[in-house]
Design a protein around this motif. Sequence first.
Motif, PDB file in Angstrom:
ATOM      1  N   PHE A  38       0.838  -1.197   0.000  1.00 64.26           N
ATOM      2  CA  PHE A  38       0.000   0.000   0.000  1.00 64.26           C
ATOM      3  C   PHE A  38       0.869   1.241   0.000  1.00 64.26           C
ATOM      4  N   ASP A  40      -0.089   5.459   0.373  1.00 66.40           N
ATOM      5  CA  ASP A  40      -1.119   6.488   0.544  1.00 66.40           C
ATOM      6  C   ASP A  40      -2.515   5.883   0.553  1.00 66.40           C
ATOM      7  N   GLU A  42      -3.666   3.248  -0.958  1.00 70.77           N
ATOM      8  CA  GLU A  42      -4.082   2.534  -2.165  1.00 70.77           C
ATOM      9  C   GLU A  42      -3.087   1.423  -2.479  1.00 70.77           C
TER      10      GLU A  42
END
Length: 71
Positions: A38, A40, A42
């Motif tokens: 991941f 940030d 996302e």
Amino acid sequence: MWLLKRKRKQLEVKHDYSGIPTHVCPCGSQVIKVACIFEDGEIVLWFTEAECGLCGAKLTAPTPLDTVGMP
């Protein structure tokens, strides 16, 4: 006692369906365990080596290129 149960569980034979990218296990489960990174909040990278969340079979997770042209 718990150690014996753990060893028995590790010796169970699991199916190997790796090699063909899929988003559903042949057992019917749609829950798939995948390692990912991941950034940030996302997902920016994921590994294609996957495992069924229900039966533990080895699978190959699909990538966006694998789904091109699928209905």
